[in-house]
Structure formats: structure tokens, C-alpha cells
Design an enzyme around this catalytic site. Structure first.
Site, PDB file in Angstrom:
ATOM      1  N   HIS A  63       0.813  -1.219   0.000  1.00  0.00           N
ATOM      2  CA  HIS A  63       0.000   0.000   0.000  1.00  0.00           C
ATOM      3  C   HIS A  63       0.848   1.273   0.000  1.00  0.00           C
ATOM      4  CE1 HIS A  63      -3.350  -2.811   1.379  1.00  0.00           C
ATOM      5  NE2 HIS A  63      -3.626  -2.412   0.156  1.00  0.00           N
ATOM      6  N   ASP A  87     -10.460  -2.765  -0.118  1.00  0.00           N
ATOM      7  CA  ASP A  87     -10.061  -2.972   1.284  1.00  0.00           C
ATOM      8  C   ASP A  87      -9.747  -1.665   1.999  1.00  0.00           C
ATOM      9  OD1 ASP A  87      -7.032  -2.528   0.743  1.00  0.00           O
ATOM     10  OD2 ASP A  87      -7.614  -4.087  -0.691  1.00  0.00           O
ATOM     11  N   ASP A 138     -17.992  -0.913 -11.959  1.00  0.00           N
ATOM     12  CA  ASP A 138     -16.918  -1.485 -12.768  1.00  0.00           C
ATOM     13  C   ASP A 138     -15.938  -0.367 -13.149  1.00  0.00           C
ATOM     14  OD1 ASP A 138     -15.305  -2.637 -14.675  1.00  0.00           O
ATOM     15  OD2 ASP A 138     -16.935  -3.174 -16.050  1.00  0.00           O
ATOM     16  N   ASP A 157      -5.385  -0.660  -8.382  1.00  0.00           N
ATOM     17  CA  ASP A 157      -5.113  -1.588  -7.274  1.00  0.00           C
ATOM     18  C   ASP A 157      -5.965  -2.830  -7.493  1.00  0.00           C
ATOM     19  OD1 ASP A 157      -4.521  -2.806  -4.901  1.00  0.00           O
ATOM     20  OD2 ASP A 157      -5.552  -1.347  -3.642  1.00  0.00           O
TER      21      ASP A 157
HETATM   22  N1  AG3 Z   1      -3.865  -6.265  -5.195  1.00  0.00           N
HETATM   23  C1  AG3 Z   1      -2.806  -7.065  -5.804  1.00  0.00           C
HETATM   24  C2  AG3 Z   1      -2.884  -8.494  -5.427  1.00  0.00           C
HETATM   25  C3  AG3 Z   1      -2.267  -9.451  -6.373  1.00  0.00           C
HETATM   26  C4  AG3 Z   1      -1.878 -10.678  -5.629  1.00  0.00           C
HETATM   27  N2  AG3 Z   1      -1.843 -11.834  -6.443  1.00  0.00           N
HETATM   28  C5  AG3 Z   1      -1.848 -13.094  -5.960  1.00  0.00           C
HETATM   29  N3  AG3 Z   1      -1.864 -13.319  -4.703  1.00  0.00           N
HETATM   30  N4  AG3 Z   1      -1.809 -14.079  -6.789  1.00  0.00           N
HETATM   31  C6  AG3 Z   1      -3.991  -6.312  -3.802  1.00  0.00           C
HETATM   32  C7  AG3 Z   1      -5.080  -5.456  -3.277  1.00  0.00           C
HETATM   33  C8  AG3 Z   1      -4.728  -4.869  -1.956  1.00  0.00           C
HETATM   34  N5  AG3 Z   1      -5.277  -3.565  -1.791  1.00  0.00           N
END
Ligand code: AG3
Length: 285
Positions: A63, A87, A138, A157
Site C-alpha cells: 500500500h 479494502d 466497474d 489496485d
Molecule cells: N492487489 C494485488 C494483489 C495481487 C496478488 N496476487 C496473488 N496473490 N496471486 C492487492 C489489493 C490490496 N489492496
């Protein structure tokens, strides 16, 4: 109290395994399976369709790194758009800057927001800030319809480039983002692990697409123990400023000063280091 082993498989039967003490949240939404697990070593863990999105112990790395490099580079960041990030972790980091006036966050799945509200108050508290505007929609549709030249920064994100998130790594989405950005604007997207073969082609394609829309596209890295392979990447696309050559350490230090002691990963020295890439990563582009 140890109950069972949870493994996110990365490739074949290889992956990262957690000792689970309790399932705190478990719901099938219209889009995905949303779970929060209490683990022995990483605290609470949020998973979407079995993929680790964040853990209590190491979420700060992701983050902080998805926000601060761009927010320290931009001359006058005021308005930010977050695509995904239900989140609240990315939102929390953006709102640390007093000069930020408004943040729009577009999350497709309200069950993710509910899971965060229930299990991650440290993150989801950010939604209560009056500068935060939540849109359950979306992201691809949102950027298609929003007014041009609105944002200084767009942060993507997202989860992995699969299913409904795939469009967030595509050319028409990036073109819409470029249109929404102001003159000096920047776009930052999470771009998976450079060690991971699975998404290599789509990340290379995304880098090429961004290169056609922005004058600067640079990858940078961070260590995230609970994501596949542990070494994670982000891409910063910028309309004008170069992320290292145009980085003003003094401006950055001044901007971070009010909350620098609360950051646990990012700092001014790390900014430059993060853009230095291992040779095998350089050769990807
Ligand atoms: N976003 C990226 C997560 C990617 C993780 N990939 C996996 N575990 N295969 C995370 C969101 C947090 N705000």
C-alpha cells in the site's frame, strides 16, 4: 489454535502455505469468493478466489509502494482515482497527504468492502474520511464515462489479470485513463511478479501499451513476502516527469514530513533504489 493449512498455489503444487486458526469471513459474491483467514504468522489474510490480496503483517509494503512514489513526484497532487482497492489500504495511504482534496475509489465488489469493514478496520476506516468518494461500479466503465483532465493520479489496485480484472490491463482502459489525467498526470498499476511466467506476456503487453500513451513508463519493485515469488512489481506511467531524474528529494521529504514516522517501507532513499532493476527484469522490456 491451529486448524488447517491454507495454500495459495503459484504454479503446479508449489505455493505459499499459512497456518489457519479461524475463518473470519467467507462469502461468495457475484464476482468471487471473499475470505478472511486468521493465520498464525501473518495475522488476518484477505483472499479473493483463493489469491492472497493482503495480510495484516505485510500490507504496508504494497500500500505504501503503490502510492508514495507517484505522490512524492507529482508537483501538486489534488485529485486521485483508485480503481479497485476495496479494502481501503491504498486509500489510507493517499489520504495521509493534507493537500489531497478528493479521492474517488471505484470497487466492483461491495462484499470486499464489507469484509474489510468487518475484519480490517485499520484499512477500511479510510472510507470515513470526508475526502473519500466510494463508487461501487466497474472500473473500466467508470473511466469510460468520467470527465477528461480530472485527476492528477490514477492508481490501479487490482487483482491478477484474470476474469473481470483482465480489462484493467488492456489498451482501451489505459487510453481512457490517459484522457482522465491532467497535464502532468500519472498512472500507477500493480504489475505482478517479474519471476512469474504466468503473467509475463500480459505485463510486457501492458508496458508496451502504456508506452504508446505516456512519455515515461518505468517499472519499480518491492519485497512482499506473501505475494507469489515475494518480489513484486509496479508500473508508473507519466505524461511528463521522469520518476528518478525529475525526483526532487527535498520536495518529497517536505511532503512526507507530517507522517514519515508512520511509514514502514517507503522513504526518499528507497524511492530511487526501487526503480533500479535487476538485469533479468530489464531484459523483459
Ligand atoms: N492487489 C494485488 C494483489 C495481487 C496478488 N496476487 C496473488 N496473490 N496471486 C492487492 C489489493 C490490496 N489492496
Amino acid at each position: 489454535q491451529y486448524q488447517f493449512q491454507y495454500t495459495e498455489f503459484w504454479q503446479g503444487r508449489t505455493g505459499l502455505s499459512f497456518g489457519v486458526e479461524r475463518i473470519l469471513f467467507n462469502r461468495q459474491s457475484a464476482y468471487q469468493q471473499v475470505q478472511v483467514l486468521q493465520t498464525d504468522a501473518f495475522g488476518r489474510v484477505l483472499t479473493l478466489d483463493g489469491l492472497v490480496m493482503l495480510t495484516e503483517r505485510d500490507e504496508f509494503v504494497y500500500h505504501e509502494m503503490i502510492c508514495h512514489p507517484a505522490l512524492c513526484l507529482l508537483p501538486h497532487p489534488r485529485r486521485v482515482l483508485i480503481v479497485g482497492g476495496g479494502d481501503g489500504g491504498t486509500l489510507r495511504e493517499v489520504l495521509r497527504y493534507a493537500e489531497i482534496e478528493q479521492v474517488d475509489l471505484v470497487e466492483i465488489d461491495e462484499v470486499v468492502i464489507e469484509a474489510a469493514r468487518t475484519c480490517f478496520p485499520e484499512l477500511s476506516r479510510a472510507f470515513d474520511d470526508p475526502r473519500a468518494r466510494l463508487h461501487v461500479a466497474d472500473g473500466a466503465a467508470f473511466v469510460r464515462e468520467a470527465a477528461p483532465a480530472t485527476y492528477d493520479l490514477i492508481i490501479v489496485d487490482s487483482t491478477d489479470p484474470v476474469k473481470f480484472a483482465e480489462g484493467l490491463f488492456g489498451e482501451s482502459f489505459y487510453r481512457d485513463c490517459a484522457r482522465l489525467l491532467r497535464e502532468d498526470g500519472m498512472l500507477v498499476t500493480q504489475s505482478e511478479s517479474p519471476f512469474d511466467q504466468t503473467f509475463q506476456a500480459s505485463i510486457q503487453a501492458a508496458h508496451a501499451m502504456l508506452g504508446r500513451l505516456f512519455s515515461q513508463v518505468h517499472m519499480y519493485l518491492a519485497h512482499i513476502p506473501t505475494y507469489p515469488m515475494g518480489l513484486w512489481s509496479f508500473m508508473l506511467a507519466s505524461k511528463r516527469l521522469h520518476p528518478v531524474d525529475d525526483f526532487d528529494s527535498e520536495q518529497a521529504a517536505r511532503r512526507l514530513a507530517p507522517f514519515a514516522n508512520r511509514l514502514r517501507y517507503y522513504n526518499v532513499e528507497l524511492h530511487r533504489a526501487a526503480f533500479a532493476l535487476p538485469s533479468f527484469v530489464r531484459r523483459l522490456f
